[in-house]
Design a protein around this motif. Structure first.
Motif, PDB file in Angstrom:
ATOM      1  N   PRO E  57      27.983  26.222 -67.266  1.00 43.81           N
ATOM      2  CA  PRO E  57      28.905  25.992 -66.083  1.00 43.81           C
ATOM      3  C   PRO E  57      28.207  25.676 -64.778  1.00 43.81           C
ATOM      4  O   PRO E  57      27.138  25.957 -64.713  1.00 43.81           O
ATOM      5  N   ILE E  58      28.642  24.695 -64.093  1.00 46.08           N
ATOM      6  CA  ILE E  58      27.990  24.264 -62.892  1.00 46.08           C
ATOM      7  C   ILE E  58      28.595  25.307 -61.695  1.00 46.08           C
ATOM      8  O   ILE E  58      29.947  24.979 -61.382  1.00 46.08           O
ATOM      9  N   PRO E  59      28.006  26.193 -61.174  1.00 44.21           N
ATOM     10  CA  PRO E  59      28.667  27.107 -60.095  1.00 44.21           C
ATOM     11  C   PRO E  59      29.487  26.139 -59.043  1.00 44.21           C
ATOM     12  O   PRO E  59      29.079  25.159 -58.664  1.00 44.21           O
ATOM     13  N   VAL E  60      30.520  26.759 -58.393  1.00 46.16           N
ATOM     14  CA  VAL E  60      31.270  26.142 -57.403  1.00 46.16           C
ATOM     15  C   VAL E  60      30.411  26.539 -56.076  1.00 46.16           C
ATOM     16  O   VAL E  60      29.532  27.127 -56.136  1.00 46.16           O
ATOM     17  N   SER E  61      30.534  25.799 -54.864  1.00 42.32           N
ATOM     18  CA  SER E  61      29.715  25.980 -53.813  1.00 42.32           C
ATOM     19  C   SER E  61      30.032  26.905 -52.855  1.00 42.32           C
ATOM     20  O   SER E  61      29.596  26.729 -51.574  1.00 42.32           O
ATOM     21  N   VAL E  62      31.400  27.672 -53.315  1.00 40.72           N
ATOM     22  CA  VAL E  62      31.789  28.614 -52.134  1.00 40.72           C
ATOM     23  C   VAL E  62      31.608  30.042 -52.948  1.00 40.72           C
ATOM     24  O   VAL E  62      31.707  29.976 -54.026  1.00 40.72           O
ATOM     25  N   THR E  63      31.494  30.995 -52.021  1.00 37.75           N
ATOM     26  CA  THR E  63      31.330  32.424 -52.663  1.00 37.75           C
ATOM     27  C   THR E  63      32.729  33.175 -52.074  1.00 37.75           C
ATOM     28  O   THR E  63      33.060  32.910 -50.739  1.00 37.75           O
ATOM     29  N   GLU E  64      33.086  34.339 -52.601  1.00 35.26           N
ATOM     30  CA  GLU E  64      34.056  35.320 -52.184  1.00 35.26           C
ATOM     31  C   GLU E  64      33.850  35.623 -50.567  1.00 35.26           C
ATOM     32  O   GLU E  64      32.394  35.922 -50.507  1.00 35.26           O
ATOM     33  N   GLY E  65      34.794  35.651 -49.673  1.00 37.83           N
ATOM     34  CA  GLY E  65      34.511  36.221 -48.243  1.00 37.83           C
ATOM     35  C   GLY E  65      34.503  35.088 -47.412  1.00 37.83           C
ATOM     36  O   GLY E  65      34.584  35.268 -46.271  1.00 37.83           O
ATOM     37  N   GLN E  66      33.822  33.694 -47.979  1.00 28.32           N
ATOM     38  CA  GLN E  66      33.595  32.894 -46.855  1.00 28.32           C
ATOM     39  C   GLN E  66      34.940  32.240 -46.330  1.00 28.32           C
ATOM     40  O   GLN E  66      36.130  32.108 -47.077  1.00 28.32           O
ATOM     41  N   THR E  67      34.735  31.810 -45.067  1.00 22.54           N
ATOM     42  CA  THR E  67      35.864  31.081 -44.407  1.00 22.54           C
ATOM     43  C   THR E  67      35.489  29.609 -44.803  1.00 22.54           C
ATOM     44  O   THR E  67      34.408  29.179 -44.469  1.00 22.54           O
ATOM     45  N   VAL E  68      36.605  28.818 -45.159  1.00 26.97           N
ATOM     46  CA  VAL E  68      36.489  27.533 -45.610  1.00 26.97           C
ATOM     47  C   VAL E  68      37.578  26.588 -44.691  1.00 26.97           C
ATOM     48  O   VAL E  68      38.685  27.041 -44.573  1.00 26.97           O
ATOM     49  N   LEU E  69      36.986  25.513 -44.532  1.00 27.11           N
ATOM     50  CA  LEU E  69      37.982  24.564 -43.926  1.00 27.11           C
ATOM     51  C   LEU E  69      38.638  23.520 -45.108  1.00 27.11           C
ATOM     52  O   LEU E  69      38.073  23.230 -46.044  1.00 27.11           O
ATOM     53  N   LEU E  70      39.959  23.698 -45.024  1.00 26.73           N
ATOM     54  CA  LEU E  70      40.950  23.253 -46.089  1.00 26.73           C
ATOM     55  C   LEU E  70      41.351  21.781 -45.748  1.00 26.73           C
ATOM     56  O   LEU E  70      41.504  21.338 -44.442  1.00 26.73           O
ATOM     57  N   PRO E  71      41.514  20.978 -46.739  1.00 24.91           N
ATOM     58  CA  PRO E  71      42.031  19.416 -46.788  1.00 24.91           C
ATOM     59  C   PRO E  71      43.401  19.646 -45.953  1.00 24.91           C
ATOM     60  O   PRO E  71      44.200  20.856 -46.364  1.00 24.91           O
ATOM     61  N   GLU E  72      43.920  18.656 -45.512  1.00 24.29           N
ATOM     62  CA  GLU E  72      45.403  18.591 -44.894  1.00 24.29           C
ATOM     63  C   GLU E  72      46.329  18.321 -46.332  1.00 24.29           C
ATOM     64  O   GLU E  72      47.456  19.022 -46.006  1.00 24.29           O
ATOM     65  N   TYR E  73      46.012  17.946 -47.316  1.00 23.29           N
ATOM     66  CA  TYR E  73      46.928  17.815 -48.340  1.00 23.29           C
ATOM     67  C   TYR E  73      46.161  18.571 -49.578  1.00 23.29           C
ATOM     68  O   TYR E  73      45.040  19.237 -49.576  1.00 23.29           O
ATOM     69  N   GLY E  74      46.967  18.756 -50.731  1.00 20.89           N
ATOM     70  CA  GLY E  74      46.263  19.283 -52.022  1.00 20.89           C
ATOM     71  C   GLY E  74      46.386  20.687 -52.231  1.00 20.89           C
ATOM     72  O   GLY E  74      46.880  21.453 -51.098  1.00 20.89           O
ATOM     73  N   GLY E  75      46.040  21.153 -53.043  1.00 20.96           N
ATOM     74  CA  GLY E  75      45.955  22.588 -53.430  1.00 20.96           C
ATOM     75  C   GLY E  75      47.229  23.102 -54.256  1.00 20.96           C
ATOM     76  O   GLY E  75      48.415  22.461 -53.999  1.00 20.96           O
ATOM     77  N   THR E  76      47.381  24.146 -54.892  1.00 22.66           N
ATOM     78  CA  THR E  76      48.483  24.556 -55.595  1.00 22.66           C
ATOM     79  C   THR E  76      48.858  25.924 -55.132  1.00 22.66           C
ATOM     80  O   THR E  76      48.057  26.962 -55.252  1.00 22.66           O
ATOM     81  N   VAL E  77      50.110  26.220 -54.573  1.00 21.22           N
ATOM     82  CA  VAL E  77      50.606  27.546 -54.243  1.00 21.22           C
ATOM     83  C   VAL E  77      51.034  28.439 -55.303  1.00 21.22           C
ATOM     84  O   VAL E  77      51.410  27.893 -56.232  1.00 21.22           O
ATOM     85  N   VAL E  78      50.400  29.630 -55.153  1.00 21.43           N
ATOM     86  CA  VAL E  78      50.447  30.752 -56.305  1.00 21.43           C
ATOM     87  C   VAL E  78      50.958  31.880 -55.600  1.00 21.43           C
ATOM     88  O   VAL E  78      50.601  32.301 -54.485  1.00 21.43           O
ATOM     89  N   LYS E  79      51.938  32.541 -56.315  1.00 24.16           N
ATOM     90  CA  LYS E  79      52.420  33.810 -55.720  1.00 24.16           C
ATOM     91  C   LYS E  79      52.106  35.026 -56.275  1.00 24.16           C
ATOM     92  O   LYS E  79      52.323  34.988 -57.682  1.00 24.16           O
ATOM     93  N   LEU E  80      51.059  35.843 -55.954  1.00 24.96           N
ATOM     94  CA  LEU E  80      50.935  37.310 -56.569  1.00 24.96           C
ATOM     95  C   LEU E  80      51.593  38.278 -55.902  1.00 24.96           C
ATOM     96  O   LEU E  80      51.216  38.495 -54.740  1.00 24.96           O
ATOM     97  N   GLY E  81      52.527  38.810 -56.718  1.00 25.52           N
ATOM     98  CA  GLY E  81      53.311  39.743 -55.919  1.00 25.52           C
ATOM     99  C   GLY E  81      54.005  39.142 -54.556  1.00 25.52           C
ATOM    100  O   GLY E  81      54.701  38.146 -54.773  1.00 25.52           O
ATOM    101  N   GLU E  82      53.674  39.833 -53.597  1.00 29.75           N
ATOM    102  CA  GLU E  82      54.214  39.201 -52.191  1.00 29.75           C
ATOM    103  C   GLU E  82      53.380  38.261 -51.584  1.00 29.75           C
ATOM    104  O   GLU E  82      53.758  37.514 -50.697  1.00 29.75           O
ATOM    105  N   LYS E  83      52.142  38.153 -52.140  1.00 25.90           N
ATOM    106  CA  LYS E  83      51.020  37.271 -51.433  1.00 25.90           C
ATOM    107  C   LYS E  83      51.336  36.023 -51.883  1.00 25.90           C
ATOM    108  O   LYS E  83      51.552  35.457 -53.005  1.00 25.90           O
ATOM    109  N   GLU E  84      51.319  35.188 -50.632  1.00 29.45           N
ATOM    110  CA  GLU E  84      51.132  33.614 -51.143  1.00 29.45           C
ATOM    111  C   GLU E  84      49.683  33.059 -51.167  1.00 29.45           C
ATOM    112  O   GLU E  84      49.279  33.040 -49.836  1.00 29.45           O
ATOM    113  N   LEU E  85      49.215  32.688 -52.149  1.00 27.50           N
ATOM    114  CA  LEU E  85      47.691  32.044 -51.921  1.00 27.50           C
ATOM    115  C   LEU E  85      47.837  30.833 -52.577  1.00 27.50           C
ATOM    116  O   LEU E  85      48.868  30.161 -52.938  1.00 27.50           O
TER     117      LEU E  85
END
Lengths: 99, 99, 99, 99, 99, 99, 99
Positions: E57-85
């Protein structure tokens, strides 16, 4: 002080040579006779694209000073001071012209 | 002094051979009989495309002087002085013709 | 405390330099004269894209502080506090400008 | 003197075998019964496409004299003298037919 | 018991941070001022995409806890219990934000 | 003498098994109940596609005699004598069915 | 005797888990609350796609028995006897859910 542009990756900076629109005798050549193919002089070259295996750059296939045959389309026009130059990808250049 | 064109990468410079439009007896062949496939003589070849893995050029598959079978479409017409030649990619050429 | 943005993969963070819209004498340049090509200063660079073959990062081809020639289109505008910066892919940058 | 065509890269030269349009008893088969799949005999093969790593040619998967099952579409018709042959890519050929 | 989602391959699970719509003084920022760029906190990362050569595997370039800048579009919304991630591909994330 | 077809590259020759349109009790199943998924028996397999890096064939993932789950679409119908068979690419086959 | 389906290449056979449409207290959840994201249990996995270099299979990233988060679209519905299962590509699965 004049600015210098160093192309990146596999780009090549070219100064277009104006195609002879008059015969030696000075008679204006009809539009069709003027070949759409134009020639240009290589001003500067990029280091080349990266080899996927080794990560090393793959050198472009032309060098500064050579006269090259340009495609009819493509290229990005760039203004450096008063000069109008054109950036091509190495891949777009058709051939080297030798007298 | 005549100009020489050295093709770049995997390009091949070809001079198209006019297909025989008359039978040996001089009778004009009907348009359809004249095969759309044309033949040409290889004038010059490029060094070949770079193998993205090793960086080495992959030689083109034809050599100067060979007669090749040209595809119905494709190729870039190039004027060198009075001569009209055509630049093909090695990949476009169909085969080598041997008498 | 001001925020810092570290680009990811092969992205490059650039601050666009406003093209001179007036000649030294202060006369407003006509719109056309203002080259659509714009220049920018490299603020920060990502580690580079991963070479899918070896897993190694392929370093981007520019470094912090360099002045680069930007393409007419492309780039993602990013606001950091009051500053407006632009993220480009290494591949999109045309060249490095040296005085 | 008859001309010979040596296919380039991964091309295969095939002579189409006319599908039996009559049953052994000589009764004309209805159009639909005549399978759109046609068969052909391999006349000549190219050296094969280049291996991206080593640059060595990858041999095509059929040999001269074999009878092959041809796809319904594709192929480039080529006239050699009076003979009409067809050039396929190795990739297009469906299978080898053995009695 | 709360559910945990472990992203697969090169996916990154992010919790979007609500952009400050009010200045520190509590005045409502006009819509345009609120940067379309949003930030998020990395909740979990996948093992990374496979290296085509070694299968590693080629590790991803971010790690847990980091704050990242998100693109304007893209991403898949996922509901875990009441949380929207939101699930992003590593490739989509623009940069890491450091105070 | 019956003809045999040996598939080329990564092709697999399959004989479709007629899906049971009647329950064991002989009652005609409604059209919808008859799964659009069909099953087939592997008659013959090609040697596999060439690995463009090493030139070695990559064996197909099924073997003669296995029962396979076929996709709803795709496949090339081939007539061998009176038999109607179907050629699939290894990639198209969904799974192997074991009783 | 029940049939077993062994997925081919990088396919994963999944049994969709019906999302809880009622709260524990039995009150019917409004349509929108029921997340379009659905979960499923891994029934069987293929050996994985072949590594282009070594020819070795690259194992899929989930194992039998795991609960996975499924994408909103995609997947091929497969009927095995009375059971309705769904075949996904490893690449399509979003994540593994752990309680």
């Amino acid at each position: 002080m004049a600015k210098r542009l160093i192309p990146l990756l596999d780009r090549v900076l070219v100064e277009k040579l104006q195609p002879a629109t008059k015969t030696l005798g000075g008679i204006l050549l009809p539009e069709t006779a003027v070949s759409k193919m134009s020639e240009g002089k290589v001003i500067a070259t990029g280091p080349g694209r990266r080899n996927l295996q080794t990560g090393e750059p793959i050198p472009v296939s032309v060098t500064e000073g050579q006269t090259v045959l340009l495609p009819e389309y493509g290229g990005t026009v760039v203004k450096l001071g008063e000069k109008e130059l054109t950036l091509y990808r190495d891949e777009e250049l058709l051939g080297v012209i030798q007298d």
